[in-house]
Design an enzyme around this catalytic site. Structure first.
Site, PDB file in Angstrom:
ATOM      1  N   ASP A  23       0.816  -1.221   0.000  1.00 39.49           N
ATOM      2  CA  ASP A  23       0.000   0.000   0.000  1.00 39.49           C
ATOM      3  C   ASP A  23       0.850   1.272   0.000  1.00 39.49           C
ATOM      4  O   ASP A  23       0.459   2.285   0.606  1.00 39.49           O
ATOM      5  CB  ASP A  23      -0.948   0.020   1.209  1.00 39.49           C
ATOM      6  CG  ASP A  23      -2.063  -1.003   1.103  1.00 39.49           C
ATOM      7  OD1 ASP A  23      -2.043  -1.805   0.158  1.00 39.49           O
ATOM      8  OD2 ASP A  23      -2.945  -0.998   1.980  1.00 39.49           O
TER       9      ASP A  23
ATOM     10  N   CYS B 101      -3.832  -6.155  -2.894  1.00 41.22           N
ATOM     11  CA  CYS B 101      -2.806  -6.966  -2.234  1.00 41.22           C
ATOM     12  C   CYS B 101      -2.647  -8.368  -2.818  1.00 41.22           C
ATOM     13  O   CYS B 101      -1.640  -8.690  -3.440  1.00 41.22           O
ATOM     14  CB  CYS B 101      -3.119  -7.076  -0.748  1.00 41.22           C
ATOM     15  SG  CYS B 101      -3.140  -5.505   0.136  1.00 41.22           S
TER      16      CYS B 101
ATOM     17  N   HIS C 286       0.546  -0.897   5.140  1.00 42.11           N
ATOM     18  CA  HIS C 286      -0.861  -1.309   5.212  1.00 42.11           C
ATOM     19  C   HIS C 286      -1.432  -0.980   6.588  1.00 42.11           C
ATOM     20  O   HIS C 286      -0.710  -0.958   7.582  1.00 42.11           O
ATOM     21  CB  HIS C 286      -0.943  -2.819   4.960  1.00 42.11           C
ATOM     22  CG  HIS C 286      -2.299  -3.327   4.602  1.00 42.11           C
ATOM     23  ND1 HIS C 286      -3.338  -3.391   5.501  1.00 42.11           N
ATOM     24  CD2 HIS C 286      -2.785  -3.823   3.436  1.00 42.11           C
ATOM     25  CE1 HIS C 286      -4.408  -3.905   4.905  1.00 42.11           C
ATOM     26  NE2 HIS C 286      -4.102  -4.171   3.655  1.00 42.11           N
TER      27      HIS C 286
ATOM     28  N   LYS D 175      -5.299   2.544  -4.494  1.00 40.45           N
ATOM     29  CA  LYS D 175      -5.567   1.110  -4.331  1.00 40.45           C
ATOM     30  C   LYS D 175      -7.017   0.758  -4.664  1.00 40.45           C
ATOM     31  O   LYS D 175      -7.938   1.483  -4.310  1.00 40.45           O
ATOM     32  CB  LYS D 175      -5.261   0.726  -2.876  1.00 40.45           C
ATOM     33  CG  LYS D 175      -5.601  -0.698  -2.466  1.00 40.45           C
ATOM     34  CD  LYS D 175      -5.275  -0.867  -0.996  1.00 40.45           C
ATOM     35  CE  LYS D 175      -5.671  -2.242  -0.468  1.00 40.45           C
ATOM     36  NZ  LYS D 175      -5.345  -2.369   0.976  1.00 40.45           N
TER      37      LYS D 175
END
Length: 700
Positions: A41, A78, A211, A389
């Site tokens: 991230d 992810c 993250h 993301k």
């Protein structure tokens, strides 16, 4: 602001250590060691060498002596990115069409290909490719890290494990464990093991920074609190100017407007957050600005700490004379995390936000906290691009790929190459440099061919044939072919068309002017989606009763179609009082589960992210019982034990959309439907289970 002294000092330190030390081994000129570093991230502009205020001197030094590929793409999220990275396949082929799955048996992983070629294989960090499949099940000799997708950075147990079982573990004194530092410790342990073995090695170092939950040592956070006090608007402007100065982007690139945050399951009921622009920093009250600056400082501290641990590994490679002949690759798995609105969340991933004021500001980043950074800062991390993301606009899928390989990289130091590449290219690159043979079968089963192409020609300044880059994640879609890119935001919105040579920030949609180009490119996207298995038929079970097999999962076209349909789950169980999930389907957005909590049955129903739970008062014993739960068309819900109703309530309606996560008998190993932590396996025995979808008989 990032001190240029940090960059210069880092570059000099790396240059000074580029030859073998007097105590170290002489660098081998044979097959290289391979160190694959994945950040979590981290946005496109979040490194110092990419224009950031965050101090990353070790990565900056690798970029200065190596090369950066400024048009390299990941898969937006992810585990889809990680599946592609490990297999060289598109996420759907690699078992992860969304956030659910596991690597299939007819796919080969990087360590499975390199180990027969004489490589030792090590993994440290975040796996996130199903907790049911360990890294050591798929080719790694040694592993330490987290099997799931996210958890506390501060608490080792039960989140961080060592595999194979029985291998020695480091002991951390109470209060001293921090996952990023522990990953550095184990990376050094495994590398020393590899050095003593005298064989080439492959290491996958997959940090969980940055993250959520955002966690960092207080002394690191304090250094960054003043840096972000003037907010995301000024930060975006500064980063854009630095990126132009460094030559990362051209002087005429436009900065995108503050992002309109799309409606999602967590912000759907927040009128101030859904489908509204990230607010201007100066429009926010002072207490909110302080809370948000603390979140950004914590996020920055996580990246800073990751860089320092990368520096520990690089220093070890210098000292042992291995740096020259080690290929180091660094990239991020997706853009920065914007979940779920400009203010971030607290407590768990969802709509709840806590405004921290006064002494409570120090709670952000502490071991007891659980916070995210929010979409305002994620928008800034994507400078100068759109989105972050989960989305397939440039800010969600673009990562700076850093390559450091003195023995094999012939590009001038500090090269910033505009050549395109995709996450599937990593495996074939490793195969070529290791002199390995990509297998045709695994355990007697034919293997899917690699989808990517080696990056080695680009390392030598040689052109590769153009190959379209095609991406999909949860209905966000993109195809880049040369300078042209089509992209579609989730929710069935129209395809957009951009010429990235003239418009790299996707500001000027040309779809209306070039309908034939859009038609040709969308047809290519559709053909690809069918080929890789994304375009499935409708789920097979629309109405009726199916028997469920304990321990099995049904996903994709095999999963029962429950959208807007009533349902009844029945299970014959023993020792139900031990607790756990009997059957589940779905996750935090849509789904249902029947589970046992404190010895009592509970029905959980998720509708557009809202959780309804119906709990019975009757405790279950150790004997055999017939459990049943119903959700009716009008939203009425009830639980029965041995045919007797023990609880009833109203869930508000049927589940309005098909869940993404599979139907699983015996646990909830992906996203949790109910108020429990995954995977919450059932501790008793499940003898039989069945699901009825469609109109139910009248209530007794």
């Amino acid at each position: 602001m990032l001190s240029r002294a940090w960059i210069v000092a880092g570059c000099c330190l790396l240059a000074a250590g580029s030859s073998a030390s007097a105590q170290g081994q002489s660098p081998s000129r044979g097959r290289p060691n391979i160190l694959l570093i994945l950040a979590d991230d981290v946005g496109y502009s979040d490194l110092g060498c990419q224009g950031s205020e965050i101090q990353t001197p070790n990565l900056d030094a690798l970029a200065a002596r190596g090369a950066r590929f400024t048009n390299f793409y990941n898969s937006a999220r992810c585990c889809p990115t990680r599946a592609s990275l490990m297999t060289g396949l598109h996420p759907a082929q690699a078992g992860f069409p969304d956030m659910t799955g596991r690597i299939p048996s007819n796919a080969a992983t990087i360590p499975e290909v390199l180990r027969p070629a004489g490589y030792n294989t090590y993994m440290v960090g975040k796996w996130h490719l199903s907790e049911a499949t360990k890294p050591t099940d798929r080719g790694f000799d040694e592993f330490f890290g987290m099997l799931g997708g996210f958890n506390s950075f501060w608490h080792e147990d039960p989140f961080y494990t060592r595999w194979p079982k029985g291998r020695p573990k480091r002991e951390y004194a109470p209060g001293t464990f921090y996952s990023t530092d522990a990953f550095g410790d184990y990376a050094l342990d495994f590398l020393e093991q590899g050095r003593q073995a005298g064989k080439p090695w492959f290491m996958y170092l997959a940090f969980n920074a940055a993250h959520f939950p955002i966690h960092a040592p207080e002394e690191d956070i304090q250094r960054y609190e003043p840096v972000f006090a003037d907010g995301w608007d000024k930060m975006r402007e500064r980063r854009l100017a630095r990126m132009k100065e460094l030559g990362i982007i051209s002087k005429d690139v436009e900065l995108t407007p503050r992002l309109v945050v799309p409606k999602n399951w967590a912000n759907a009921n927040k009128e101030w957050a859904a489908d509204k622009e990230v607010p201007a920093w100066d429009s926010l009250p002072e207490d909110r600005r302080k809370d948000l600056a603390r979140r950004a400082a914590t996020y920055a501290a996580m990246i800073d700490r990751m860089d320092r641990n990368i520096g520990r590994v690089v220093s070890y490679l210098k000292e042992t004379g291995q740096l020259e002949n080690t290929l180091i690759l660094f990239l991020s798995d997706n853009g920065a995390c914007g979940e779920w609105d400009p203010f971030g969340f607290d407590g768990k991933s969802g709509p709840d936000n806590v405004l921290h004021v006064g002494p409570a500001l120090k709670e952000i980043g502490a071991p007891s906290s659980y916070s995210s950074v929010g979409s305002g800062w994620a928008n800034a991390s994507s400078t100068p691009y759109r989105y972050y993301k989960q989305y397939t606009h440039e800010g969600g899928v673009k990562t700076p790929l850093i390559v450091h390989y003195p023995a094999g990289l012939t590009l001038p130091p500090g090269t910033m190459s505009p050549r395109t590449g995709y996450i599937t290219d990593i495996l074939p690159t490793c195969v070529e440099l290791a002199g390995a043979s990509y297998p045709t079968e695994r355990n007697g089963e034919s293997i899917m061919p690699m989808e990517g192409a080696s990056l080695v020609p680009l390392f030598k300044g040689v052109e590769r044939p153009n190959r379209p880059i095609i991406i999909e994640h949860e209905d966000s879609k993109a195809l880049r072919d040369g300078d042209w890119k089509i992209v579609q935001e989730r929710g069935g919105r129209p395809w957009e068309l951009y010429n990235l040579a003239n418009d790299p920030t996707e500001m000027h949609d040309l779809a209306g002017r070039e309908p034939e180009r859009v038609k040709t490119m969308t047809a290519a996207w559709e053909a690809w989606a069918r080929r890789v298995g994304l375009k499935e038929g409708e789920p097979k079970t629309v109405r009726g009763t199916i028997d469920l097999q304990p321990g099995k999962a049904l996903a994709g076209a095999e999963a029962p179609a429950i959208a807007n349909e009533p349902l009844r789950i029945q299970a014959t169980v023993r020792e139900a009082g031990k607790g756990g999930v009997v059957v589940s389907q779905g996750a935090q957005v849509q789904g249902w589960s029947l589970y046992v909590r404190d010895g009592k049955p509970v029905l959980a129903v998720r509708r557009d992210g809202s959780l309804f739970e119906l709990a019975a008062d009757r405790a279950l014993g150790d004997g055999q019982v017939e459990l049943a739960a119903e959700l009716r068309r009008d939203g009425a819900a009830r639980i029965l034990v041995d045919g007797v109703e023990v609880a009833h309530g109203r869930a508000g309606g049927c589940i309005p959309a098909q869940p993404k996560d599979p139907l699983i008998v015996g646990d909830d190993r992906q996203g949790a439907v109910g108020s429990y932590q995954t995977p919450r396996p059932f501790r008793g025995s499940i003898l039989r289970a069945r699901l009825t979808v469609g109109d139910l008989d009248a209530a007794d």
